[in-house]
Every structure is written in C-alpha cells, then in structure tokens.
Design a protein around this motif. Structure first.
Motif, PDB file in Angstrom:
ATOM      1  N   LEU A   1      68.945  13.001 -11.831  1.00  0.00           N
ATOM      2  CA  LEU A   1      70.238  12.938 -11.151  1.00  0.00           C
ATOM      3  C   LEU A   1      70.715  14.357 -10.871  1.00  0.00           C
ATOM      4  O   LEU A   1      70.930  15.133 -11.811  1.00  0.00           O
ATOM      5  N   ASP A   2      70.861  14.686  -9.602  1.00  0.00           N
ATOM      6  CA  ASP A   2      71.278  16.043  -9.231  1.00  0.00           C
ATOM      7  C   ASP A   2      72.777  16.053  -8.984  1.00  0.00           C
ATOM      8  O   ASP A   2      73.251  15.489  -8.009  1.00  0.00           O
ATOM      9  N   GLU A   3      73.523  16.660  -9.885  1.00  0.00           N
ATOM     10  CA  GLU A   3      74.991  16.705  -9.840  1.00  0.00           C
ATOM     11  C   GLU A   3      75.597  15.318  -9.615  1.00  0.00           C
ATOM     12  O   GLU A   3      76.351  15.112  -8.663  1.00  0.00           O
ATOM     13  N   PRO A   4      75.283  14.386 -10.490  1.00  0.00           N
ATOM     14  CA  PRO A   4      75.661  12.992 -10.237  1.00  0.00           C
ATOM     15  C   PRO A   4      77.151  12.720 -10.301  1.00  0.00           C
ATOM     16  O   PRO A   4      77.600  11.710  -9.766  1.00  0.00           O
TER      17      PRO A   4
ATOM     18  N   PRO B   1      69.646  12.357  -5.123  1.00  0.00           N
ATOM     19  CA  PRO B   1      69.862  13.695  -4.583  1.00  0.00           C
ATOM     20  C   PRO B   1      71.314  14.116  -4.644  1.00  0.00           C
ATOM     21  O   PRO B   1      72.214  13.290  -4.775  1.00  0.00           O
ATOM     22  N   GLN B   2      71.525  15.427  -4.561  1.00  0.00           N
ATOM     23  CA  GLN B   2      72.889  15.946  -4.579  1.00  0.00           C
ATOM     24  C   GLN B   2      73.653  15.533  -3.319  1.00  0.00           C
ATOM     25  O   GLN B   2      74.822  15.172  -3.381  1.00  0.00           O
ATOM     26  N   GLU B   3      72.965  15.602  -2.189  1.00  0.00           N
ATOM     27  CA  GLU B   3      73.615  15.226  -0.928  1.00  0.00           C
ATOM     28  C   GLU B   3      73.514  13.720  -0.750  1.00  0.00           C
ATOM     29  O   GLU B   3      72.459  13.140  -0.940  1.00  0.00           O
TER      30      GLU B   3
ATOM     31  N   LYS C   1      68.597  24.854  -9.002  1.00  0.00           N
ATOM     32  CA  LYS C   1      68.443  23.523  -9.598  1.00  0.00           C
ATOM     33  C   LYS C   1      67.980  22.504  -8.556  1.00  0.00           C
ATOM     34  O   LYS C   1      66.992  21.804  -8.750  1.00  0.00           O
ATOM     35  N   SER C   2      68.703  22.434  -7.453  1.00  0.00           N
ATOM     36  CA  SER C   2      68.349  21.440  -6.430  1.00  0.00           C
ATOM     37  C   SER C   2      66.991  21.734  -5.811  1.00  0.00           C
ATOM     38  O   SER C   2      66.225  20.818  -5.519  1.00  0.00           O
ATOM     39  N   THR C   3      66.685  23.012  -5.638  1.00  0.00           N
ATOM     40  CA  THR C   3      65.377  23.370  -5.074  1.00  0.00           C
ATOM     41  C   THR C   3      64.273  22.837  -5.986  1.00  0.00           C
ATOM     42  O   THR C   3      63.308  22.223  -5.516  1.00  0.00           O
TER      43      THR C   3
HETATM   44 MG    MG Z   1      72.355  21.916  -6.329  1.00  0.00          MG
END
Ligand code: MG
Ligand code: ADP
Length: 310
Positions: free
Chosen positions: A163-166, A89-91, A49-51
């Motif tokens: 939104l990545d894992e918000p 981003p997730q991070e 997902k994040s990639t």
């Molecule tokens: Mg991820």
C-alpha cells in the motif's frame, strides 16, 4: 510456489533508477522484506518510495539492480512475480464508468481468476463498500476509491499486499477500518508493505521499518529497535510558583518555559536521567508539583536519521 526456498517476501539488490531527464531517484537500494510481517517503508517526500514500489509493480523500469517477489525475479519470472503481489498505488486511477463490482470482476479477469473463484462481493464487504457495489466509481469519495483500490489489489489473493501512502485522503474513522482490514489480512498470513509519512501509524502497525532518503536505505530494523535508538527524552515539570527565568543545568540539553509554571526539559538519555534533571530543578529552589515524561518515538529517530543523511 512449490520449489521456491523459504525466503524473503521481497528482496531488492542494488536497485537504481535514473528517470529520463537525469533524476537519480534510486541510488542503490538494498532491502530484504521478511515474509509474514507488516513492513513500513518510510522516508520524506521524494525519497524514492513510490519509485521502488512502482518498479516492483512493473509500472516503472529499473535502471539497474535486481528485485524478486516471493522468490520470483521480476526480469526472469515477471508473471509469477506479478501474481505474487497486489499493489495499491499512490495515485488513484479508475475507469469512471465501471461500478466497484465490475472493477473487481475486470481485474479478476485480467489475472485469469476463474468465475467460480472470484470474491468480488466478499472483498467489497471487507472494505465496507458493499452498498456501493453497483454505483459508478466516479461517484465515490476519495476514501471510498482508496478502499476500492485495496480490494482491487487483492482479487488474485496475492501473498503480498503493498500500500503506497494508503491513508492519504482517508478520514480517521475509515483509516481505522482500513488498518483493521490490513491487520486481518496480515493475521491470515498476507505480508504487508506500506509506505506512510504518518509516523505514529508506522510505529503502531509495523513489525519492521525501513527508512529511505535520497534513494538510499538509511536504516532497516525492527520497529522496537528503531525506537530504542532515540536518545532525546523530554520531561515536563510543573512547579509551585511562577518562574521568572528557566533554570539551567549541565544535564539539560534544552529547557523551555511552556507557561509560567511549566518547564519543558529535553535531556539525552545516554548522558543524564530523569532523577538528575528533577534534582536540578529542585536545586533551583522550585518545588515540583507534577511531572510528565514523553518517551522518544519514531519521529525523533526519523528526524535524526534523515537530518544526519543530508
Ligand atoms: Mg510516493
Ligand atoms: P516518494 O514516493 O518517496 O515521495 P518518488 O519515488 O515518487 O518519491 O520520487 C523520487 C524522486 O524521483 C523525486 O525526486 C521525484 O521528483 C522523482 N520522480 C518521480 N517520478 C518521476 C518521473 N516520472 N520522472 C522524473 N522524475 C520522477
């Protein structure tokens, strides 16, 4: 955005990513994310997902394939592609020495938003951070930083917000506020893409859901259709006396004794119905005093699909 034909918000074709060291994170992703929706990208940890999102953001280089954002190819038209998307981003990464207000002003400057068209305070209000406008970013809690990132992603008013894992690290109340804001943006026409592993959240929020696993899309459907795919139904039956051994019947997929007087029975809705299941219980000489059913939800579908793809 004048001569772009009406098309998908995001179009991804045969996207692959092999990281240095040989990890094939994406193995031919194809996705069409319609404009105007809230789209959920789901998948277990490490699914890719994040990639996928980081390739759209220009943070990770793809190995092959193509992607376009709001009609702009990320290779041929990277600037327009970037301007069409805001990514949380997730991070969490921040310059700790800027205040939330400065963080938004800097970001607006980076996107070339003229001073008179910046909306830093308005955005801070929208994410409930107006009273932190002049605090240092390093003094914010995890949830506040996450919300600041959402505001930061919106400074250039992109038509798509990703939104990545918000909701990682965001408490329940703030999660509600975040979703309220996301729904508001969507109502104003912003296409929303989110990744989450909170399935109830995806079920409640998303119009459409794509599930990826091992770098491939396993399914991509309207949420309602996806839920309808769930075949397992569960019925909980309370009876009038203690049960020594749970009854059995061909219509039961599984039967468990939840407590002395409660049976939890799973059946497949393509092979049996609640009536058959309840009659089978009564046929065993038990009188039913209460029945609770649980509809199949996304979690069932998700588990079935990801297990089938192993
Ligand atoms: Mg991820
Ligand atoms: P998800 O967001 O769905 O949890 P990711 O896209 O972060 O998945 O990761 C997909 C796969 O790629 C995982 O196996 C992960 O370990 C690997 N991966 C992610 N980033 C890197 C990287 N920078 N270098 C090498 N492998 C990576």
């Amino acid at each position: 955005m004048t001569d772009q034909p009406a098309q998908a918000a995001i179009e991804i074709r045969d996207l692959t990513k092999v990281y240095k060291g040989g990890k094939r994170a994406l193995d031919g992703i194809n996705l069409t994310i319609p404009r105007g929706q809230i789209y959920g990208l789901l998948g277990p940890n490490g699914a890719g997902k994040s990639t996928t999102i980081n390739i759209l953001a220009g943070l990770v280089n793809k190995t092959s394939g193509s992607a376009s954002i709001w009609g702009f190819d990320i290779d041929a038209n990277p600037r327009n592609a970037k301007n069409s998307i805001g990514i949380v981003p997730q991070e969490i990464v921040f310059d700790p020495f800027f205040t939330p207000f400065e963080t938004l002003e800097n970001q607006a400057g980076y996107y070339g938003v003229p001073k008179d068209r910046r909306r830093s305070m308005e955005l801070l209000r929208a994410v409930h951070l107006e009273d932190k406008a002049n605090a240092y970013a390093r003094t914010l809690s995890g949830g506040m930083k996450r919300r600041l990132l959402v505001a930061k992603a919106m400074v250039h008013s992109p038509p798509i917000l990703v939104l990545d894992e918000p909701t990682a690290g965001v408490d329940v109340q703030l999660r509600q506020q975040l979703w309220a804001y996301v729904k508001e943006l969507n109502a104003m026409g912003v296409t929303i893409v989110l990744t989450t592993h909170y399935l109830e959240e995806a079920e409640e929020l998303c119009d459409r859901i794509g599930i990826i696993n091992h770098g491939r899309v396993i399914t991509d459907k309207p949420t309602r259709e996806l839920i309808a795919m769930a075949q397992e139904k569960v019925v909980q039956v309370t009876v009038d006396r203690d049960i020594a051994t749970p009854p059995s019947d061909p219509s039961f997929e599984k039967v468990e004794l939840t407590d002395e007087r409660t049976l939890t029975i799973t059946y497949m809705k393509n092979r049996a119905n609640a009536g058959q299941v309840l009659s089978a219980v009564q046929a065993g000489g038990l009188a039913i005093v209460d029945v609770v059913t649980r509809d199949p939800d996304l979690e069932d579908v998700f588990l079935n699909l990801t297990a089938a793809a192993e």
